[in-house]
Design a protein around this motif. Structure first.
Motif, PDB file in Angstrom:
ATOM      1  N   LEU A  47      68.632  22.644  28.873  1.00 40.71           N
ATOM      2  CA  LEU A  47      69.348  22.671  30.147  1.00 40.71           C
ATOM      3  C   LEU A  47      70.291  21.484  30.323  1.00 40.71           C
ATOM      4  CD1 LEU A  47      69.604  24.158  32.886  1.00 40.71           C
ATOM      5  CD2 LEU A  47      67.694  22.761  33.704  1.00 40.71           C
ATOM      6  N   GLN A  48      69.888  20.317  29.867  1.00 40.34           N
ATOM      7  CA  GLN A  48      70.656  19.111  30.137  1.00 40.34           C
ATOM      8  C   GLN A  48      72.093  19.160  29.614  1.00 40.34           C
ATOM      9  OE1 GLN A  48      69.250  16.757  32.179  1.00 40.34           O
ATOM     10  NE2 GLN A  48      71.405  16.146  32.300  1.00 40.34           N
ATOM     11  N   PRO A  49      72.340  19.588  28.366  1.00 43.37           N
ATOM     12  CA  PRO A  49      73.734  19.639  27.894  1.00 43.37           C
ATOM     13  C   PRO A  49      74.623  20.568  28.723  1.00 43.37           C
ATOM     14  CG  PRO A  49      72.204  19.851  26.058  1.00 43.37           C
ATOM     15  CD  PRO A  49      71.397  19.971  27.299  1.00 43.37           C
ATOM     16  N   VAL A  50      74.063  21.650  29.241  1.00 43.38           N
ATOM     17  CA  VAL A  50      74.847  22.578  30.066  1.00 43.38           C
ATOM     18  C   VAL A  50      75.206  21.919  31.392  1.00 43.38           C
ATOM     19  CG1 VAL A  50      74.855  24.832  31.202  1.00 43.38           C
ATOM     20  CG2 VAL A  50      73.742  24.554  28.975  1.00 43.38           C
ATOM     21  N   LEU A  51      74.257  21.239  32.012  1.00 41.12           N
ATOM     22  CA  LEU A  51      74.532  20.554  33.274  1.00 41.12           C
ATOM     23  C   LEU A  51      75.505  19.397  33.084  1.00 41.12           C
ATOM     24  CD1 LEU A  51      70.940  20.460  34.836  1.00 41.12           C
ATOM     25  CD2 LEU A  51      72.748  22.164  35.174  1.00 41.12           C
ATOM     26  N   ASP A  52      75.454  18.770  31.928  1.00 42.47           N
ATOM     27  CA  ASP A  52      76.341  17.631  31.661  1.00 42.47           C
ATOM     28  C   ASP A  52      77.801  18.053  31.483  1.00 42.47           C
ATOM     29  OD1 ASP A  52      74.237  15.900  31.820  1.00 42.47           O
ATOM     30  OD2 ASP A  52      73.949  15.710  29.650  1.00 42.47           O
ATOM     31  N   GLU A  53      78.058  19.345  31.250  1.00 37.19           N
ATOM     32  CA  GLU A  53      79.442  19.800  31.103  1.00 37.19           C
ATOM     33  C   GLU A  53      80.235  19.579  32.385  1.00 37.19           C
ATOM     34  OE1 GLU A  53      79.241  23.866  29.955  1.00 37.19           O
ATOM     35  OE2 GLU A  53      78.384  23.459  27.974  1.00 37.19           O
ATOM     36  N   ASP A  54      79.583  19.678  33.524  1.00 36.92           N
ATOM     37  CA  ASP A  54      80.227  19.431  34.818  1.00 36.92           C
ATOM     38  C   ASP A  54      79.213  18.719  35.711  1.00 36.92           C
ATOM     39  OD1 ASP A  54      81.698  19.380  37.112  1.00 36.92           O
ATOM     40  OD2 ASP A  54      82.082  21.554  37.204  1.00 36.92           O
ATOM     41  N   PRO A  55      79.073  17.396  35.537  1.00 38.45           N
ATOM     42  CA  PRO A  55      78.006  16.651  36.215  1.00 38.45           C
ATOM     43  C   PRO A  55      78.074  16.707  37.744  1.00 38.45           C
ATOM     44  CG  PRO A  55      79.019  15.340  34.463  1.00 38.45           C
ATOM     45  CD  PRO A  55      79.880  16.543  34.655  1.00 38.45           C
ATOM     46  N   GLU A  56      79.267  16.921  38.312  1.00 34.10           N
ATOM     47  CA  GLU A  56      79.404  16.923  39.763  1.00 34.10           C
ATOM     48  C   GLU A  56      79.036  18.265  40.394  1.00 34.10           C
ATOM     49  OE1 GLU A  56      80.070  14.098  41.269  1.00 34.10           O
ATOM     50  OE2 GLU A  56      80.134  13.188  39.274  1.00 34.10           O
ATOM     51  N   LYS A  57      78.973  19.301  39.606  1.00 32.68           N
ATOM     52  CA  LYS A  57      78.733  20.640  40.142  1.00 32.68           C
ATOM     53  C   LYS A  57      77.262  20.853  40.458  1.00 32.68           C
ATOM     54  CE  LYS A  57      79.443  25.570  39.233  1.00 32.68           C
ATOM     55  NZ  LYS A  57      80.018  25.798  40.575  1.00 32.68           N
ATOM     56  N   ALA A  58      77.025  21.469  41.616  1.00 34.08           N
ATOM     57  CA  ALA A  58      75.667  21.869  42.000  1.00 34.08           C
ATOM     58  C   ALA A  58      75.551  23.377  41.794  1.00 34.08           C
ATOM     59  CB  ALA A  58      75.392  21.501  43.446  1.00 34.08           C
ATOM     60  N   TYR A  59      74.742  23.774  40.838  1.00 33.98           N
ATOM     61  CA  TYR A  59      74.627  25.185  40.480  1.00 33.98           C
ATOM     62  C   TYR A  59      73.605  25.899  41.340  1.00 33.98           C
ATOM     63  CZ  TYR A  59      77.256  24.576  36.120  1.00 33.98           C
ATOM     64  OH  TYR A  59      78.236  24.334  35.195  1.00 33.98           O
ATOM     65  N   LYS A  60      73.853  27.193  41.542  1.00 33.86           N
ATOM     66  CA  LYS A  60      72.817  28.116  42.009  1.00 33.86           C
ATOM     67  C   LYS A  60      72.245  28.764  40.745  1.00 33.86           C
ATOM     68  CE  LYS A  60      75.764  30.299  44.580  1.00 33.86           C
ATOM     69  NZ  LYS A  60      76.331  31.329  45.499  1.00 33.86           N
ATOM     70  N   TYR A  61      70.934  28.738  40.606  1.00 31.67           N
ATOM     71  CA  TYR A  61      70.350  29.187  39.342  1.00 31.67           C
ATOM     72  C   TYR A  61      69.168  30.118  39.572  1.00 31.67           C
ATOM     73  CZ  TYR A  61      66.372  26.014  39.897  1.00 31.67           C
ATOM     74  OH  TYR A  61      65.235  25.390  40.354  1.00 31.67           O
TER      75      TYR A  61
END
Length: 288
Positions: free
Chosen positions: A182-196
């Protein structure tokens, strides 16, 4: 009670040490996995598992050659070098050519990019992927092609579920793997808050329970990201099969009809037929 012999004690200590395995980050490794990942889980028409494997080998090899051509070009280059050498004076080099052929026969075979792992389960196939193949990219490429053309290039394949890596199906191992993927995917756009959303599928397994596992996986996601069961942007795909768990993190899973290529192809073809019929109907109704 008799005391264990010294040799028996050393033997047991060795077994214990082999069980106590740790990753570089200090997290423990629990148990052994039965199938290699990364790979792709596939559901298919009943009694067509062997045919499904055959059609997927052809499809995946074709896509991989387009997406990762370097491996094929290196192979062609090597074959070309051999051909150039064989164009030299045959009479002078017969012995050298024979020696070369013998050496090539002894050389280990090039590792296959795709390997079928027998699941012994109706309607379920697992294809292991070797580097440089990325199963998520491979499946996305194929699904997008099917959505665009309506051609699935397969007869018996239904849903494709990529797994970026696999582990033993217990909660500590699954959480550890989920965090790493999960971490590399979240690091692609660190400012974005995803709905998952966690998409969990369990087959032939009764040890790990669904809701406790989903709750534990939610703890792997930073708090700024929120659960959304209706319109998530990010999907954590979790496939548990017997003692194995595979995980991947993808986007647009619902938009791409959960990677069910048979349904996508059928829907696209029905849409095309409808549009064609509507056009002919319009022409007929406009004629006096």
């Amino acid at each position: 009670m008799s005391q264990p012999q010294q040799g028996e004690k050393r033997k047991n200590d060795g077994k214990d040490r082999s069980r106590r395995r740790y990753r570089p980050d200090g997290t423990p490794v629990w148990g052994q996995k039965s199938m290699d990942g990364p790979g792709i889980w596939v559901t298919c028409v009943r009694n067509k598992e062997k045919s499904t494997v055959g059609e997927l080998y052809d499809l995946f090899d074709s896509l991989a050659s387009e997406m990762w051509p370097q491996q094929d070009s290196d192979k062609s280059k090597d074959e070309g070098d051999d051909d150039n050498e064989e164009d030299t004076d045959d009479d002078e080099n017969i012995e050298a050519q024979i020696a070369k052929e013998v050496a090539s026969m002894k050389r280990p075979r090039k590792e296959q990019r795709f390997v079928n792992c027998d699941t012994n389960t109706p309607c379920v196939v697992f294809i292991s992927c070797k580097s440089p193949v990325d199963p998520v990219q491979l499946v996305l490429k194929h699904v997008e092609n099917v959505m665009e053309t309506g051609v699935s290039r397969t007869r018996f394949t239904q849903r494709l579920t990529p797994v970026s890596a696999s582990c033993v199906a217990n909660i500590p191992e699954i959480k550890s793997l989920c965090t790493r993927l999960l971490q590399p995917v979240l690091d692609e756009d660190p400012e974005k808050a995803y709905k998952y959303k966690v998409e969990l599928r369990i087959r032939n397994h009764n040890t790990v329970q669904r809701m406790p596992l989903i709750e534990e996986l939610a703890k792997c996601v930073p708090e700024k990201h929120t659960v959304d069961l209706e319109s998530p942007e990010l999907f954590i795909l979790v496939e548990i099969f017997k003692s194995l768990c595979g995980i991947s993190v993808v986007k647009d899973y619902y938009k791409l009809q959960k990677f069910n290529v048979m349904e996508i192809a059928n829907a696209k073809n029905e849409e095309t037929k409808f549009e064609s019929g509507e056009g002919r109907l319009g022409e007929r109704t406009s004629t006096p």
